[in-house]
Each structure stands twice: as C-alpha cells, then as structure tokens.
Write a protein that holds these residues in place. Structure first.
Motif, PDB file in Angstrom:
ATOM      1  N   THR A   1     -13.949 -11.622  86.233  1.00 38.16           N
ATOM      2  CA  THR A   1     -13.294 -10.473  85.630  1.00 38.16           C
ATOM      3  C   THR A   1     -14.339  -9.993  84.623  1.00 38.16           C
ATOM      4  O   THR A   1     -15.082 -10.854  83.995  1.00 38.16           O
ATOM      5  CB  THR A   1     -11.940 -11.104  85.240  1.00 38.16           C
ATOM      6  N   HIS A   2     -13.984  -8.991  83.759  1.00 36.14           N
ATOM      7  CA  HIS A   2     -14.399  -8.445  82.472  1.00 36.14           C
ATOM      8  C   HIS A   2     -13.811  -9.449  81.383  1.00 36.14           C
ATOM      9  O   HIS A   2     -12.808 -10.030  81.550  1.00 36.14           O
ATOM     10  CB  HIS A   2     -14.276  -7.009  82.334  1.00 36.14           C
ATOM     11  N   GLY A   3     -14.523  -9.606  80.248  1.00 33.05           N
ATOM     12  CA  GLY A   3     -13.926 -10.314  79.282  1.00 33.05           C
ATOM     13  C   GLY A   3     -15.045 -10.667  78.317  1.00 33.05           C
ATOM     14  O   GLY A   3     -16.086  -9.994  78.121  1.00 33.05           O
ATOM     15  N   ILE A   4     -14.714 -11.509  77.420  1.00 32.81           N
ATOM     16  CA  ILE A   4     -15.599 -12.073  76.357  1.00 32.81           C
ATOM     17  C   ILE A   4     -15.788 -13.693  76.424  1.00 32.81           C
ATOM     18  O   ILE A   4     -15.026 -14.603  76.743  1.00 32.81           O
ATOM     19  CB  ILE A   4     -14.769 -12.017  74.952  1.00 32.81           C
TER      20      ILE A   4
ATOM     21  N   VAL B   1     -19.751 -22.141  81.177  1.00 37.68           N
ATOM     22  CA  VAL B   1     -19.500 -20.961  80.824  1.00 37.68           C
ATOM     23  C   VAL B   1     -18.087 -20.571  80.783  1.00 37.68           C
ATOM     24  O   VAL B   1     -17.436 -20.861  81.720  1.00 37.68           O
ATOM     25  CB  VAL B   1     -20.200 -19.891  81.422  1.00 37.68           C
ATOM     26  N   THR B   2     -17.432 -20.314  79.713  1.00 38.05           N
ATOM     27  CA  THR B   2     -15.896 -19.901  79.558  1.00 38.05           C
ATOM     28  C   THR B   2     -15.918 -18.226  79.055  1.00 38.05           C
ATOM     29  O   THR B   2     -16.621 -18.025  78.289  1.00 38.05           O
ATOM     30  CB  THR B   2     -15.144 -20.578  78.767  1.00 38.05           C
ATOM     31  N   VAL B   3     -15.090 -17.431  80.030  1.00 38.08           N
ATOM     32  CA  VAL B   3     -14.568 -16.177  79.778  1.00 38.08           C
ATOM     33  C   VAL B   3     -13.284 -16.269  79.307  1.00 38.08           C
ATOM     34  O   VAL B   3     -12.519 -16.576  80.301  1.00 38.08           O
ATOM     35  CB  VAL B   3     -15.555 -15.236  80.819  1.00 38.08           C
ATOM     36  N   LEU B   4     -12.886 -15.373  78.323  1.00 35.76           N
ATOM     37  CA  LEU B   4     -11.475 -14.791  78.056  1.00 35.76           C
ATOM     38  C   LEU B   4     -11.635 -13.572  78.661  1.00 35.76           C
ATOM     39  O   LEU B   4     -12.098 -12.587  78.311  1.00 35.76           O
ATOM     40  CB  LEU B   4     -11.346 -14.902  76.527  1.00 35.76           C
ATOM     41  N   GLY B   5     -10.440 -13.488  79.903  1.00 34.63           N
ATOM     42  CA  GLY B   5     -10.304 -12.377  80.491  1.00 34.63           C
ATOM     43  C   GLY B   5      -8.955 -11.870  80.398  1.00 34.63           C
ATOM     44  O   GLY B   5      -8.027 -12.166  79.373  1.00 34.63           O
ATOM     45  N   PRO B   6      -8.473 -10.916  81.017  1.00 32.24           N
ATOM     46  CA  PRO B   6      -7.050 -10.350  80.849  1.00 32.24           C
ATOM     47  C   PRO B   6      -6.139 -11.091  81.046  1.00 32.24           C
ATOM     48  O   PRO B   6      -5.991 -12.248  81.621  1.00 32.24           O
ATOM     49  CB  PRO B   6      -7.204  -9.327  81.974  1.00 32.24           C
TER      50      PRO B   6
ATOM     51  N   HIS C   1     -11.478 -18.228  82.131  1.00 33.26           N
ATOM     52  CA  HIS C   1     -12.076 -18.404  83.424  1.00 33.26           C
ATOM     53  C   HIS C   1     -13.374 -19.299  82.923  1.00 33.26           C
ATOM     54  O   HIS C   1     -14.180 -18.884  82.312  1.00 33.26           O
ATOM     55  CB  HIS C   1     -12.356 -17.061  84.004  1.00 33.26           C
ATOM     56  N   TYR C   2     -13.284 -20.583  83.587  1.00 35.52           N
ATOM     57  CA  TYR C   2     -14.088 -21.768  83.649  1.00 35.52           C
ATOM     58  C   TYR C   2     -15.134 -21.851  84.622  1.00 35.52           C
ATOM     59  O   TYR C   2     -14.589 -22.026  85.739  1.00 35.52           O
ATOM     60  CB  TYR C   2     -13.424 -22.848  83.108  1.00 35.52           C
ATOM     61  N   TYR C   3     -16.452 -21.704  84.334  1.00 38.72           N
ATOM     62  CA  TYR C   3     -17.386 -21.969  85.288  1.00 38.72           C
ATOM     63  C   TYR C   3     -18.155 -23.069  84.932  1.00 38.72           C
ATOM     64  O   TYR C   3     -18.980 -23.165  83.671  1.00 38.72           O
ATOM     65  CB  TYR C   3     -18.301 -20.633  85.253  1.00 38.72           C
ATOM     66  N   ALA C   4     -18.342 -24.136  85.763  1.00 34.45           N
ATOM     67  CA  ALA C   4     -19.021 -25.414  85.457  1.00 34.45           C
ATOM     68  C   ALA C   4     -20.122 -25.814  86.453  1.00 34.45           C
ATOM     69  O   ALA C   4     -19.940 -25.460  87.646  1.00 34.45           O
ATOM     70  CB  ALA C   4     -17.909 -26.621  85.214  1.00 34.45           C
ATOM     71  N   HIS C   5     -20.875 -26.766  86.134  1.00 32.93           N
ATOM     72  CA  HIS C   5     -21.982 -27.233  86.852  1.00 32.93           C
ATOM     73  C   HIS C   5     -23.012 -26.465  87.181  1.00 32.93           C
ATOM     74  O   HIS C   5     -23.751 -26.580  88.151  1.00 32.93           O
ATOM     75  CB  HIS C   5     -21.188 -28.028  88.135  1.00 32.93           C
TER      76      HIS C   5
ATOM     77  N   ASP D   1      -4.533 -20.807  81.277  1.00 36.55           N
ATOM     78  CA  ASP D   1      -3.868 -19.813  80.371  1.00 36.55           C
ATOM     79  C   ASP D   1      -4.155 -19.936  78.968  1.00 36.55           C
ATOM     80  O   ASP D   1      -4.987 -20.743  78.581  1.00 36.55           O
ATOM     81  CB  ASP D   1      -2.212 -19.791  80.692  1.00 36.55           C
ATOM     82  N   PHE D   2      -3.594 -19.210  78.137  1.00 35.63           N
ATOM     83  CA  PHE D   2      -3.968 -19.103  76.734  1.00 35.63           C
ATOM     84  C   PHE D   2      -3.704 -20.438  75.977  1.00 35.63           C
ATOM     85  O   PHE D   2      -4.403 -20.724  74.965  1.00 35.63           O
ATOM     86  CB  PHE D   2      -3.035 -18.068  76.149  1.00 35.63           C
ATOM     87  N   LYS D   3      -2.842 -21.270  76.511  1.00 31.49           N
ATOM     88  CA  LYS D   3      -2.428 -22.576  76.003  1.00 31.49           C
ATOM     89  C   LYS D   3      -3.390 -23.652  76.586  1.00 31.49           C
ATOM     90  O   LYS D   3      -3.166 -24.970  76.480  1.00 31.49           O
ATOM     91  CB  LYS D   3      -0.994 -22.975  76.064  1.00 31.49           C
TER      92      LYS D   3
END
Length: 171
Positions: A86-89, A103-108, A113-117, A158-160
């Motif tokens: 997704t797009h995001g920060i 890497v973690t991206v804050l999306g819509p 969105h958490y990408y590991a290993h 989610d946000f929490k």
C-alpha cells in the motif's frame, strides 16, 4: 457539537499525537489524510512474482514462547524483492529479536503493514512516503527465522497495534 468542531477536534488531536509519536513526519496534513482513508479491501501480494493462489493462510499457528502467528509467511527465493502492499509512510526500519530486519509502513486507515525477516533493505528512510509497489527490501530469514527457508512475514496491525489476518486481503 457544531459541524466545524466535528473535524477540527479530531484533526488537532491527531496532529498532536502524530508530532509526539512521529516527530520525523514532515507533512502532518498527508499523515492526517492517510489515516482517514479506508483500508483497501484487497491488497497485492508483497513479494514480487508470488501469486495469490500460492499463498497459505498461516495466521494463528502456534509459535515459540506460547505465541500465535500474527501474519502470513510468504516463501520465496532469498533476495526476491519485497514490495509495499500500500502507499504510506515508513514508520520503522530496523532490527528486532523476532522479525530480524524489518520495515513498517503506516498505510490507509491508520493500519501498520509489517514486513519481517528481510535479508536486505532498500534505500529507505523513516518518515519517507512510499507508493504501492515500492521496493522495501529483499526476502530473507533474519531474526527467529534463521533456521527456516527464506520468506517474508507480512502482518497488518491496526492503529492500536492489534493484529489482523492479512490472508483475506491478499487472496
């Protein structure tokens, strides 16, 4: 409550929280708009060349230390590009004990969105805007996956920071 206050109060609260939690964010308006967007109903598989029909739902499987699996493992050859779903920060880039290189991206919708290993990172900086399909790094087996075949652990929170199963979004 007046119509103006209905959007001004949440905006002020989110901007204050955003600046306190993420001082690296340079564009608060973009951040605010991003978290107000709905999360997409469907997401692309975040590993280049992997088709949705080849995915296996590994959500909830038993893991070490009495944990449950909070994501999906997407197996691929080491070095295969990992793409932002997704797009995001980019809110985090670094090492942790379980995920290894992550890497973690804050999306819509304010979902992370958490990408590991990962075996390698792309040239990314925390606070950077990424588009869907941006290369985040490469598939690996770092962290607690060092004895497994190379794969991407992909999680959505989610946000929490409550985990949700990514499999239904990818199939």
């Amino acid at each position: 409550m007046s119509r103006a206050l209905r959007w001004i109060v949440p905006l002020v609260v989110l901007l204050v929280i955003g600046f306190l939690l993420y001082p690296h964010l340079k564009n608060a308006a973009r951040y605010y708009e991003l978290i107000r967007e709905p999360m997409p109903a469907h997401l692309p598989v975040p590993v280049k060349g992997v088709l949705p029909r080849s995915l296996v739902d590994t959500w909830g499987g038993a893991r070490s230390e009495g944990r449950k699996h909070e994501g999906i493992d997407i197996f691929a050859k080491k070095g295969t590009p990992i793409l932002s779903s997704t797009h995001g920060i980019v809110t985090r880039k670094g090492w942790n004990r379980l995920g290894g290189e992550t890497v973690t991206v804050l999306g819509p919708g304010g979902n992370y969105h958490y990408y590991a290993h990962l075996s390698r990172y792309a040239d990314l900086k925390v606070g950077q805007w990424v588009e869907k399909g941006t290369v985040l790094g490469e598939v690996g087996n770092t962290g607690n996956a060092r004895t497994t075949p190379p794969h991407l652990h992909y999680g959505i929170y989610d946000f929490k920071w409550k985990a949700m199963n990514p499999y239904p979004f990818l199939k």
